[in-house]
Scaffold this active site. Structure first.
Site, PDB file in Angstrom:
ATOM      1  N   SER A  19       0.459  -0.983   0.328  1.00 42.66           N
ATOM      2  CA  SER A  19       0.029   0.060   0.028  1.00 42.66           C
ATOM      3  C   SER A  19       0.579   1.324  -0.080  1.00 42.66           C
ATOM      4  O   SER A  19       1.641   1.037   0.770  1.00 42.66           O
ATOM      5  CB  SER A  19      -0.925  -0.044   1.478  1.00 42.66           C
ATOM      6  OG  SER A  19      -1.973   0.979   1.561  1.00 42.66           O
ATOM      7  N   ASP A  86      -8.391   4.253   2.983  1.00 42.22           N
ATOM      8  CA  ASP A  86      -9.596   2.464   2.589  1.00 42.22           C
ATOM      9  C   ASP A  86      -8.993   1.528   2.779  1.00 42.22           C
ATOM     10  O   ASP A  86      -9.322   0.134   2.875  1.00 42.22           O
ATOM     11  CB  ASP A  86     -10.206   3.251   1.366  1.00 42.22           C
ATOM     12  CG  ASP A  86     -11.370   3.788   1.327  1.00 42.22           C
ATOM     13  OD1 ASP A  86     -11.362   4.621   2.915  1.00 42.22           O
ATOM     14  OD2 ASP A  86     -12.169   4.981   0.680  1.00 42.22           O
ATOM     15  N   GLU A  87      -7.473   1.713   1.984  1.00 37.12           N
ATOM     16  CA  GLU A  87      -6.706   0.061   1.733  1.00 37.12           C
ATOM     17  C   GLU A  87      -6.507  -0.148   2.528  1.00 37.12           C
ATOM     18  O   GLU A  87      -6.376  -1.333   3.236  1.00 37.12           O
ATOM     19  CB  GLU A  87      -5.247   0.626   0.473  1.00 37.12           C
ATOM     20  CG  GLU A  87      -5.816   0.445  -1.040  1.00 37.12           C
ATOM     21  CD  GLU A  87      -4.403   0.499  -1.493  1.00 37.12           C
ATOM     22  OE1 GLU A  87      -4.883   0.984  -2.641  1.00 37.12           O
ATOM     23  OE2 GLU A  87      -3.628   0.763  -0.735  1.00 37.12           O
ATOM     24  N   LEU A  88      -5.876   1.088   3.765  1.00 34.73           N
ATOM     25  CA  LEU A  88      -5.481   0.647   5.164  1.00 34.73           C
ATOM     26  C   LEU A  88      -6.523  -0.009   5.890  1.00 34.73           C
ATOM     27  O   LEU A  88      -6.196  -0.753   6.794  1.00 34.73           O
ATOM     28  CB  LEU A  88      -5.293   1.887   5.873  1.00 34.73           C
ATOM     29  CG  LEU A  88      -4.527   1.314   7.292  1.00 34.73           C
ATOM     30  CD1 LEU A  88      -3.008   0.946   7.253  1.00 34.73           C
ATOM     31  CD2 LEU A  88      -3.740   3.103   7.609  1.00 34.73           C
TER      32      LEU A  88
END
Length: 997
Positions: A19, A86-88
């Site tokens: 990420s 949001d990935e996190l």
């Protein structure tokens, strides 16, 4: 938090997901990062591979979920992207739900700024949140705080970016190497083992714990240890699996040097430093005392190994776990390891699955191999090692080849299996090896006390030696005191015995070798036992001195595995038996008596089954060591010897001694006799009176028609079987037998009445007698009576008052039975009055009124009036009010449609299934009407009653469907009418409909 087992069971498409914020790192740091990972063989998700037109967010979400490790590259603009944030969130969700590993790299940003969202990083974060809800802001902030606290590589701490990337790639490789693998997926029973051991490990406790995995060789201890290592390694700072400890005894090293070498090996493995050298035994404590470590010490066989590698808990950091696998339970006691998981044998079903995994590459047998599969499983004794090795050898083989392997397995053990199992035998001292061999060949499954008497020597502490075998998992003692050795270990013992030089061999078991020794009189003093299967030999003539040179012969067993009716051994009447014999077992002994010079003073067991003996010996022998005397099937035996000196005899078997007419008065001296078998002694008519054997608990006298007098051998007796005897009455003295639990007088036709019974009685069987009356006083006060069987008592007209303890009353085919005494005190019993055709209406009412009876059955065709919900056929629908529960009583009318088999109707089953108005399952009940042997079954229409309870009823209608099935598929019954009575929460409306399915 996800369990490690959940991550172990997943399939990961990618090793690593990264990420990052593209403009910060994509063309610089990330490109070098990808190159290094590619060189190390680590597959990373590449977002550039996403096809055009595909929505990117779901694709990335899927990629995160399919990656084993996520690396978060935190740069100054990372928080400027809601996409990155949001990935996190998704990454941390996968960490919690699936055990995903999360690593961090701080690239040009301070971890404190990430945690607190301050500095340039905080400004970017605030700008991103400006157009978002407060809820989103809170989630992102918490995620950044969490990830900022994960220790990771910080670029400012490195002078060389390339070296930092190499270090990250190396760390990822190590984490992937300890990632739970798929090696143990599908291994039968492994999950249950791991679950139980994890509960012992108590992983949330910060104490240092040592746990042992113990069990016999080949049971799977090492496999379980490796699976644990794979499963749990990522929860510890350092881990290692130390194998082959049994072989870690380098020649030329003293104890101190050995311990140094072991510590060097452990530290080299756990610290990943090849060739570690230490100069004192405090090295492990110095290096590991502040580390949380997970160490598995496999196949430990010497306490010195534990002293070297894990002598004290304070050698290791808080939360450390040390697992020891061993066969030696005594070693664990010596080292003070109290938490032990004992690996038991798999169940029958699991054993078959293990075999099939290797033989067929599936969890069940192929068509036509089911019986063969069971045979192999049984021969392997359900030992996983045996199942794996033999199963692999059978892969791709046809049925004929399977049958060949099965025949071979009966006498020969596979070399790979023997190599593992033989290690335990070879670790024993000479006396212990001798004990192992004698158990393997002569005494497996024998009573422990008997074996001790057989093997006891002045210079041998048999109890101590047995404990050594138990502690090394070579034998175990069953709950009934029998010594048990695994079948494959038995074969190991046999083959170890056969490998000895012929002149040193202690036990002779090869039939051809035994013939050669006996025919040529070449036995030696080394021989202690002969196990002689005469099935496959030609005729052999033995001289009278064939056994004389075997002066130490203690165990002689002559038998046939295949009975063909031929005697192939010609023995002289004056053959000399060695005086030290403790076991003499000779099936079908051909002479009329034992030799005149036979000496029995050392005999512990004399087994002359199916012999031609007419008597054993004249006069009186010293029999003080004798514990078992078996003369079963000696048709010609006319008399027993004087047993006055057999004061330690525990078992006497005289079954099928057809010519034996009486027992000697000396039987009164057998005060340790526990059980006596005299079944089918057809001539027996005289037994001693006024004797009281203090230990006698069980007497079998089935099929002694000449015996008229009730035997009164002991007031301590517990079980008495007098089936088909000529006994005419039960004496009043039986009330003194205060321990008597069971009397079986079935088939004793001369018995007309019974007036006295002991209060301890639990089971009484008077079936097939001509009994006409049972006194009220002798039954109703038997408050422990559980089973009463009166089948085919065709002259019995009435039943007395019964005790409330009764659970089973079987009065099938009592053709004259008319009356049953009220009240029938069997509140939870089973009442079987099948084919009692004269049973009066009053007696039927007494049975029906037993509202809580488990089930009852009697002849009849009219439904009782209290069953207000009824219908023709086998189904019934009732409208009810919703309720927490309903208790109900059901009645079905059974009609026989076709009876092909007139005898042996063993069982009829009635099934009741209850559904709601929409067909959803509510409850069920199964009633099994057990019929005794030789029953003719249900011959006319019968009413069957039973109770049931339905819980959590939340509907306004209940549908009852009844089905009946017979044990014999040729028989055909139908349910022509059914009825239900609600015992609680009576519904307001009556039944609506009924019919047949």
């Amino acid at each position: 938090m996800a369990s490690s087992s959940s991550s172990a069971s997943r399939t990961w498409r990618y090793r690593v997901f990264t990420s990052f914020h593209g403009s910060d790192v994509r063309t610089s740091f990330l490109s070098h990062f990808r190159k290094q990972f590619n060189n190390n063989g680590i597959t990373m998700f590449d977002d550039q591979r996403i096809l055009r037109g595909e929505t990117i967010s779901p694709a990335l979400t899927q990629a995160i979920r399919e990656s084993r490790i996520s690396i978060v590259l935190l740069s100054k603009n990372y928080a400027s992207s809601g996409w990155c944030l949001d990935e996190l969130l998704e990454i941390l969700k996968c960490k919690d739900d699936m055990g995903q590993i999360v690593m961090t790299v701080f690239y040009g940003v301070d971890p404190s700024d990430v945690r607190k969202q301050t500095g340039e990083f905080g400004i970017a974060f605030n700008e991103t949140c400006a157009c978002r809800t407060e809820e989103e802001r809170q989630k992102w902030s918490q995620a950044l705080n969490y990830v900022g606290n994960i220790a990771g590589e910080h670029l400012l701490n490195w002078d060389n970016e390339a070296k930092m990337i190499e270090k990250i790639a190396r760390d990822v490789s190590e984490k992937l190497n300890v990632t739970p693998c798929r090696d143990f997926d599908g291994m039968v029973g492994i999950e249950a083992h791991l679950r139980k051991i994890q509960s012992l490990l108590d992983l949330d406790n910060d104490e240092v714990k040592m746990v042992a995995i113990s069990g016999p060789a080949g049971i799977g201890k090492s496999t379980i240890g490796r699976a644990l290592h794979s499963l749990l390694s990522n929860r510890f700072h350092h881990t290692c699996f130390v194998d082959n400890l049994r072989g870690s005894h380098p020649i030329g090293l003293d104890e101190y040097g050995l311990k140094l070498r072991l510590q060097e090996q452990l530290l080299s493995k756990i610290l990943n430093q090849d060739g570690s050298r230490i100069c004192h035994l405090g090295a492990i404590k110095e290096r590991l005392c502040d580390m949380k470590v997970f160490i598995i010490l496999d196949d430990v066989n010497d306490v010195k190994q534990l002293e070297a590698l894990a002598n004290e808990s304070n050698w290791f950091g808080p939360g450390s776990r040390i697992i020891v696998t061993t066969e030696n339970k005594e070693l664990l006691k010596q080292h003070g390891i109290n938490n032990t998981y004992y690996v038991g044998f798999p169940s029958d079903e699991e054993a078959i699955k293990i075999l099939c995994r290797y033989a067929f590459r599936q969890s069940s047998s192929r068509h036509g191999f089911k019986k063969l599969t069971r045979s192999v499983t049984e021969l392997c004794g359900k030992l996983p090692l045996g199942l794996r090795v033999v199963g692999s050898s059978l892969h791709g083989k046809n049925e004929e080849e399977w049958e060949y392997v099965i025949r071979r397995l009966e006498t020969i053990i596979d070399r790979d299996i023997e190599q593992v199992l033989r290690v335990g035998y070879e670790s024993l001292h000479e006396n212990e090896q001798s004990l192992f061999l004698h158990i393997a060949i002569f005494f497996n499954y024998e009573d422990g006390d008997l074996v001790k008497a057989m093997l006891a020597e002045n210079d041998l502490d048999i109890e101590h030696e047995l404990n050594i075998l138990v502690n090394k998992s070579l034998i175990y003692i069953s709950t009934d005191g029998r010594i048990r050795m695994h079948k494959l270990l038995q074969l190991v013992g046999r083959q170890a015995n056969q490998r000895e030089e012929p002149w040193k061999r202690r036990i002779l078991i090869d039939a051809q070798e035994i013939c050669h020794v006996l025919e040529n009189d070449i036995g030696t003093g080394a021989v202690s036992g002969i196990l002689f299967d005469t099935s496959g030999i030609n005729e052999v003539s033995i001289s009278n001195k064939a056994l004389r040179r075997m002066c130490n012969l203690r165990f002689l067993s002559v038998y046939k595995t295949k009975h063909d009716g031929y005697n192939r051994m010609d023995i002289p009447e004056d053959m000399e038996f060695p005086p030290r014999l403790r076991l003499l077992h000779w099936d079908a002994y051909p002479s009329k008596c034992l030799p005149l010079k036979f000496r029995a003073e050392n005999l512990v067991e004399l087994d002359m089954k199916d012999s031609r003996l007419e008597y054993l010996w004249p006069g009186t022998q010293l029999l003080t060591k004798l514990k078992k005397l078996n003369l079963e099937g000696s048709y010609n035996l006319k008399e027993l010897p004087d047993l006055s000196n057999a004061t330690n005899l525990e078992m006497l078997d005289l079954s099928v001694c057809l010519a034996l007419a009486e027992l000697p008065s000396s039987i009164k001296n057998l005060h340790k006799l526990d059980v006596i078998y005299m079944d089918l002694c057809e001539s027996l008519h005289m037994i001693p009176t006024n004797i009281n054997l203090a230990s006698l608990e069980t007497m079998y006298m089935t099929g002694c028609p000449q015996l008229k007098t009730f035997p009164a051998f002991s007031t301590k007796i517990k079980r008495l079987y007098l089936v088909r005897t000529g006994v005419e009455e039960v004496p009043a003295s039986i009330t003194h037998c205060s321990r008597l639990l069971k009397i079986d007088l079935s088939g004793s036709r001369n018995l007309k009445s019974i007036t006295h019974l002991p209060s301890s009685l639990q089971t009484l069987d008077l079936s097939s007698t001509d009994i006409e009356m049972i006194a009220d006083s002798c039954i109703k006060d038997l408050q422990r009576l559980d089973h009463l069987r009166l089948c085919r008592c065709r002259k019995l007209k009435s039943l007395p008052e019964l005790p409330a303890s009764l659970r089973l009353l079987t009065a099938e085919d009592c053709e004259s039975l008319e009356r049953v005494t009220y009240p029938l005190n069997t509140p939870t019993g089973q009442l079987n009055f099948t084919n009692c055709l004269k049973l009066g209406e009053e007696a039927q009412r007494v049975i029906i009124q037993q509202s809580l009876v488990k089930h009852a059955c009697f002849p009849g065709s009219v439904m009782p009036s209290e069953f207000n919900h009824r219908a023709r056929g086998n189904s019934l629908k009732i409208l009810v009010k919703s309720s927490a529960s309903f208790a109900f009583k059901a009645c079905v009318l059974i009609s026989p449609r076709q009876l092909q088999c007139e005898r042996n109707q063993r069982r009829v089953k009635i099934r009741c299934r209850v559904t709601d108005g929409r067909g959803r399952f509510v409850g069920s009940k199964v009633v099994s009407l057990e019929h005794p042997n030789h029953s003719t079954g249900i011959r006319t229409k019968h009413l069957c009653f039973f109770n049931g309870v339905l819980t959590e009823v939340s509907c306004d209608a209940l549908c009852f469907v009844f089905k009946i099935s017979a044990y014999n598929p040729l028989d055909n019954y139908e349910i022509s009418e059914c009825a239900v009575q609600i015992l609680t929460n009576e519904p307001e409306r009556r039944s609506c409909d009924g019919g047949s399915e």
